[in-house]
Structures are given as structure tokens and as C-alpha cells.
Design a protein around this motif. Sequence first.
Motif, PDB file in Angstrom:
ATOM      1  N   LYS A  96      44.549  48.299 130.666  1.00 47.52           N
ATOM      2  CA  LYS A  96      45.383  47.141 130.927  1.00 47.52           C
ATOM      3  C   LYS A  96      46.759  47.236 130.269  1.00 47.52           C
ATOM      4  CE  LYS A  96      42.088  45.093 133.211  1.00 47.52           C
ATOM      5  NZ  LYS A  96      41.362  43.973 132.641  1.00 47.52           N
ATOM      6  N   SER A  97      46.945  48.187 129.362  1.00 46.15           N
ATOM      7  CA  SER A  97      48.219  48.304 128.659  1.00 46.15           C
ATOM      8  C   SER A  97      49.252  49.085 129.451  1.00 46.15           C
ATOM      9  CB  SER A  97      48.007  48.993 127.305  1.00 46.15           C
ATOM     10  OG  SER A  97      47.543  50.330 127.491  1.00 46.15           O
ATOM     11  N   GLY A  98      48.824  49.760 130.520  1.00 49.15           N
ATOM     12  CA  GLY A  98      49.741  50.607 131.267  1.00 49.15           C
ATOM     13  C   GLY A  98      50.090  51.882 130.528  1.00 49.15           C
ATOM     14  N   ALA A  99      49.231  52.298 129.619  1.00 56.19           N
ATOM     15  CA  ALA A  99      49.508  53.452 128.760  1.00 56.19           C
ATOM     16  C   ALA A  99      49.538  54.758 129.543  1.00 56.19           C
ATOM     17  CB  ALA A  99      48.448  53.543 127.669  1.00 56.19           C
ATOM     18  N   LYS A 100      50.414  55.645 129.112  1.00 53.11           N
ATOM     19  CA  LYS A 100      50.361  57.027 129.562  1.00 53.11           C
ATOM     20  C   LYS A 100      49.310  57.722 128.701  1.00 53.11           C
ATOM     21  CE  LYS A 100      52.987  61.345 129.719  1.00 53.11           C
ATOM     22  NZ  LYS A 100      54.273  62.019 129.363  1.00 53.11           N
ATOM     23  N   THR A 101      48.259  58.232 129.312  1.00 52.83           N
ATOM     24  CA  THR A 101      47.162  58.825 128.554  1.00 52.83           C
ATOM     25  C   THR A 101      47.139  60.341 128.707  1.00 52.83           C
ATOM     26  OG1 THR A 101      45.595  58.591 130.385  1.00 52.83           O
ATOM     27  CG2 THR A 101      45.771  56.745 128.825  1.00 52.83           C
ATOM     28  N   PHE A 102      46.528  60.985 127.714  1.00 51.43           N
ATOM     29  CA  PHE A 102      46.353  62.434 127.762  1.00 51.43           C
ATOM     30  C   PHE A 102      44.944  62.767 127.301  1.00 51.43           C
ATOM     31  CE2 PHE A 102      46.520  66.654 125.695  1.00 51.43           C
ATOM     32  CZ  PHE A 102      46.868  67.406 126.813  1.00 51.43           C
ATOM     33  N   SER A 106      53.142  51.444 116.824  1.00 51.27           N
ATOM     34  CA  SER A 106      54.139  50.687 117.576  1.00 51.27           C
ATOM     35  C   SER A 106      53.642  50.349 118.977  1.00 51.27           C
ATOM     36  CB  SER A 106      55.451  51.477 117.657  1.00 51.27           C
ATOM     37  OG  SER A 106      55.251  52.741 118.277  1.00 51.27           O
ATOM     38  N   PHE A 107      52.819  51.216 119.557  1.00 46.05           N
ATOM     39  CA  PHE A 107      52.252  50.915 120.879  1.00 46.05           C
ATOM     40  C   PHE A 107      51.233  49.785 120.762  1.00 46.05           C
ATOM     41  CE2 PHE A 107      49.163  51.448 124.290  1.00 46.05           C
ATOM     42  CZ  PHE A 107      49.999  51.479 125.396  1.00 46.05           C
ATOM     43  N   TRP A 108      50.380  49.838 119.732  1.00 43.34           N
ATOM     44  CA  TRP A 108      49.404  48.756 119.541  1.00 43.34           C
ATOM     45  C   TRP A 108      50.101  47.414 119.326  1.00 43.34           C
ATOM     46  CZ3 TRP A 108      49.296  45.902 115.009  1.00 43.34           C
ATOM     47  CH2 TRP A 108      48.323  44.885 114.988  1.00 43.34           C
ATOM     48  N   GLY A 140      37.069  43.817 119.099  1.00 50.81           N
ATOM     49  CA  GLY A 140      38.494  43.815 119.390  1.00 50.81           C
ATOM     50  C   GLY A 140      39.307  43.153 118.292  1.00 50.81           C
ATOM     51  N   LEU A 141      38.835  42.019 117.794  1.00 48.92           N
ATOM     52  CA  LEU A 141      39.535  41.329 116.711  1.00 48.92           C
ATOM     53  C   LEU A 141      39.489  42.148 115.427  1.00 48.92           C
ATOM     54  CD1 LEU A 141      38.453  37.603 117.272  1.00 48.92           C
ATOM     55  CD2 LEU A 141      40.573  38.763 117.987  1.00 48.92           C
ATOM     56  N   LYS A 142      38.378  42.831 115.181  1.00 47.50           N
ATOM     57  CA  LYS A 142      38.283  43.663 113.983  1.00 47.50           C
ATOM     58  C   LYS A 142      39.237  44.850 114.069  1.00 47.50           C
ATOM     59  CE  LYS A 142      34.202  44.294 112.059  1.00 47.50           C
ATOM     60  NZ  LYS A 142      32.753  44.533 111.846  1.00 47.50           N
ATOM     61  N   ARG A 143      39.379  45.411 115.258  1.00 47.90           N
ATOM     62  CA  ARG A 143      40.328  46.526 115.400  1.00 47.90           C
ATOM     63  C   ARG A 143      41.756  46.029 115.143  1.00 47.90           C
ATOM     64  NH1 ARG A 143      37.671  50.944 116.694  1.00 47.90           N
ATOM     65  NH2 ARG A 143      36.019  50.966 118.281  1.00 47.90           N
ATOM     66  N   ASN A 144      42.084  44.860 115.646  1.00 46.92           N
ATOM     67  CA  ASN A 144      43.416  44.294 115.386  1.00 46.92           C
ATOM     68  C   ASN A 144      43.627  44.071 113.890  1.00 46.92           C
ATOM     69  OD1 ASN A 144      44.237  44.229 118.077  1.00 46.92           O
ATOM     70  ND2 ASN A 144      43.458  42.150 118.404  1.00 46.92           N
ATOM     71  N   TYR A 145      42.623  43.558 113.220  1.00 43.67           N
ATOM     72  CA  TYR A 145      42.711  43.308 111.787  1.00 43.67           C
ATOM     73  C   TYR A 145      42.976  44.614 111.038  1.00 43.67           C
ATOM     74  CZ  TYR A 145      41.448  41.112 107.303  1.00 43.67           C
ATOM     75  OH  TYR A 145      41.464  40.622 106.019  1.00 43.67           O
ATOM     76  N   ALA A 146      42.297  45.676 111.451  1.00 46.67           N
ATOM     77  CA  ALA A 146      42.492  46.984 110.825  1.00 46.67           C
ATOM     78  C   ALA A 146      43.885  47.530 111.112  1.00 46.67           C
ATOM     79  CB  ALA A 146      41.429  47.961 111.311  1.00 46.67           C
ATOM     80  N   CYS A 147      44.324  47.413 112.358  1.00 42.26           N
ATOM     81  CA  CYS A 147      45.654  47.923 112.722  1.00 42.26           C
ATOM     82  C   CYS A 147      46.759  47.196 111.962  1.00 42.26           C
ATOM     83  CB  CYS A 147      45.874  47.781 114.222  1.00 42.26           C
ATOM     84  SG  CYS A 147      44.902  48.910 115.240  1.00 42.26           S
ATOM     85  N   GLU A 148      46.583  45.912 111.741  1.00 39.51           N
ATOM     86  CA  GLU A 148      47.570  45.147 110.992  1.00 39.51           C
ATOM     87  C   GLU A 148      47.736  45.692 109.572  1.00 39.51           C
ATOM     88  OE1 GLU A 148      46.067  41.212 111.142  1.00 39.51           O
ATOM     89  OE2 GLU A 148      46.731  40.846 113.204  1.00 39.51           O
ATOM     90  N   ARG A 149      46.655  46.193 109.001  1.00 37.34           N
ATOM     91  CA  ARG A 149      46.668  46.676 107.630  1.00 37.34           C
ATOM     92  C   ARG A 149      46.927  48.173 107.518  1.00 37.34           C
ATOM     93  NH1 ARG A 149      44.854  42.282 108.573  1.00 37.34           N
ATOM     94  NH2 ARG A 149      44.781  40.573 107.047  1.00 37.34           N
ATOM     95  N   ALA A 150      47.060  48.815 108.642  1.00 44.31           N
ATOM     96  CA  ALA A 150      47.325  50.252 108.650  1.00 44.31           C
ATOM     97  C   ALA A 150      48.754  50.532 108.201  1.00 44.31           C
ATOM     98  CB  ALA A 150      47.086  50.810 110.050  1.00 44.31           C
ATOM     99  N   ASN A 151      48.907  51.515 107.323  1.00 35.76           N
ATOM    100  CA  ASN A 151      50.226  51.913 106.851  1.00 35.76           C
ATOM    101  C   ASN A 151      50.823  53.037 107.680  1.00 35.76           C
ATOM    102  OD1 ASN A 151      50.228  50.209 104.378  1.00 35.76           O
ATOM    103  ND2 ASN A 151      48.487  51.518 103.821  1.00 35.76           N
ATOM    104  N   ALA A 175      52.272  61.317 125.104  1.00 39.39           N
ATOM    105  CA  ALA A 175      51.449  60.244 125.659  1.00 39.39           C
ATOM    106  C   ALA A 175      51.450  59.037 124.726  1.00 39.39           C
ATOM    107  CB  ALA A 175      50.017  60.736 125.867  1.00 39.39           C
ATOM    108  N   ASP A 176      51.078  57.894 125.270  1.00 36.64           N
ATOM    109  CA  ASP A 176      50.890  56.702 124.446  1.00 36.64           C
ATOM    110  C   ASP A 176      49.544  56.754 123.724  1.00 36.64           C
ATOM    111  OD1 ASP A 176      53.306  55.339 125.292  1.00 36.64           O
ATOM    112  OD2 ASP A 176      52.289  55.013 127.206  1.00 36.64           O
ATOM    113  N   ILE A 177      48.533  57.275 124.421  1.00 37.96           N
ATOM    114  CA  ILE A 177      47.172  57.357 123.872  1.00 37.96           C
ATOM    115  C   ILE A 177      46.592  58.711 124.250  1.00 37.96           C
ATOM    116  CG2 ILE A 177      44.883  56.292 123.781  1.00 37.96           C
ATOM    117  CD1 ILE A 177      46.097  53.761 124.982  1.00 37.96           C
ATOM    118  N   CYS A 178      45.958  59.379 123.284  1.00 38.08           N
ATOM    119  CA  CYS A 178      45.246  60.607 123.615  1.00 38.08           C
ATOM    120  C   CYS A 178      43.812  60.511 123.118  1.00 38.08           C
ATOM    121  CB  CYS A 178      45.946  61.843 123.040  1.00 38.08           C
ATOM    122  SG  CYS A 178      45.711  62.100 121.278  1.00 38.08           S
ATOM    123  N   GLY A 179      42.973  61.380 123.652  1.00 39.48           N
ATOM    124  CA  GLY A 179      41.560  61.411 123.289  1.00 39.48           C
ATOM    125  C   GLY A 179      40.852  62.347 124.241  1.00 39.48           C
ATOM    126  N   ILE A 180      39.535  62.257 124.286  1.00 33.50           N
ATOM    127  CA  ILE A 180      38.767  63.094 125.205  1.00 33.50           C
ATOM    128  C   ILE A 180      38.002  62.218 126.191  1.00 33.50           C
ATOM    129  CG2 ILE A 180      38.580  65.069 123.657  1.00 33.50           C
ATOM    130  CD1 ILE A 180      35.824  64.171 122.866  1.00 33.50           C
TER     131      ILE A 180
END
Length: 212
Positions: free
Chosen positions: A176-182, A155-157, A69-80, A110-115
Motif C-alpha cells: 500500500k505504500s507504493g514502494a519500489k521493492t527489490f 525516512s521511508f517509514w 503494526g503499532l509495535k513496529r511503529n513504536y520501535a521505528c520511532e525509537r530507532a536511531n 529500492a525503498d524496501i528490500c528482502g527475499i
Amino acid sequence: MTEQPLVSCIMPTANRQKYIPYALNNFLEQDYPNAELIIIDDGKESIFQLLPDDPRIYYFYVPPIGTTGLKRNYACERANGEVIMHWDDDDWRAPDWISKQVDYLLSSSADICGIEHVNFFSAVTDTFWKGTALNRNNPNTPGWLNGATICYRKSFWEQHPFKDMQTAEDDDFIKKSGAKTFAHDYIDGFVAILHPHNTTVKYFENPRHKRS
């Protein structure tokens, strides 16, 4: 967002050198023109020598960060990018995976999509399965998505960063984020590869087939 937003594919990794070339090729073969790969490596040995000279690849070799989880946050912070997509180092994606994911995210609002239902492959047994990643709180509940396949706006993250968790951090992020998913239907665009070091436990239906 722009018509073709910049997509940041985030890939936390550590001590999994044998998977890296496949993950890199998978990214480089994508048909989406506006993407970058953010690699966060806190393993014992750097994978820098495995990386091609490509301006779309950003590599960060850092001291141990902690949980996934912390590594994902670190990556998201550096995402352009405006859009963030998970790019785990041990999975396969079709060449149009990014393109399809972006289309689904934008068209669904949606806020988050995937399969939800995922194809699996075991190199050890040379077998394909159809199944779903095991979720402690019942994977078949509405809104559940396979964490390795999710795509969302940065922006959602920013409003809902990942918790300090080693496993199920993506499940927590989704629920836990209350996201609208697809959950879209491009199931054959993604294959989860089974190996002894998967961070998520899996269960399956009967094997679909073995390669001859």
C-alpha cells in the motif's frame, strides 16, 4: 547516507522468553559494525534478565501497545539508525545478513528490500522446507517480499507508517505504500523457524530434507 549507515534492527516481542537468547546471539554474531537492536517488550514478564550488557541493545518494557503494526511503529520511532531492519525474535540469520541487506538496499536504490522465497525449519519434526509465507492477496504478485526479511530507510517509514494490524501489517506496508521493492537472492542467509505461535501462516513445497 554514509558508507556504513547505522542499522536499527527492530524486535517486537511478548511472552516468548525461550526464543530471546537465540535472537540475541544472532544479532551479536553479525559482522556489520554499525548496528543496534531495538527490543519492544509488552509481555506479562520482562525479559530484561536475559539481556547481555551491550550498549548496542536498547530495551523498552512497556504496557500493552496493541497490534504488531503499532509495535513496529513504536520501535521505528525509537530507532536511531538511517536504515531499519526487521528482526523477529524467532528466526535465524547468517552472520553477514545485515551486511548483505544493506548492500542490496543501497545498490538497488529500492525503498524496501528482502527475499521472496524463504527456507523454513521445524524443530518439532526436524525438517527443512523451501516455501513462501502465505499472503491473502497471492504471494507471487510482483513486488511481494517476506515481511520478516525486509529492510528500508527510516525516512521511508516516516512517510508510510504501519497500519494498526495484528497480522499482514508488513504485507500492507509493502503493497500500500507504493514502494519500489527489490527481492534479492541471498535466500540461504535467512531461515524462518516454525512453531505454534507464528504470527504468519505458511505453506510449503515438499520437505527438502531431515537432519540425521
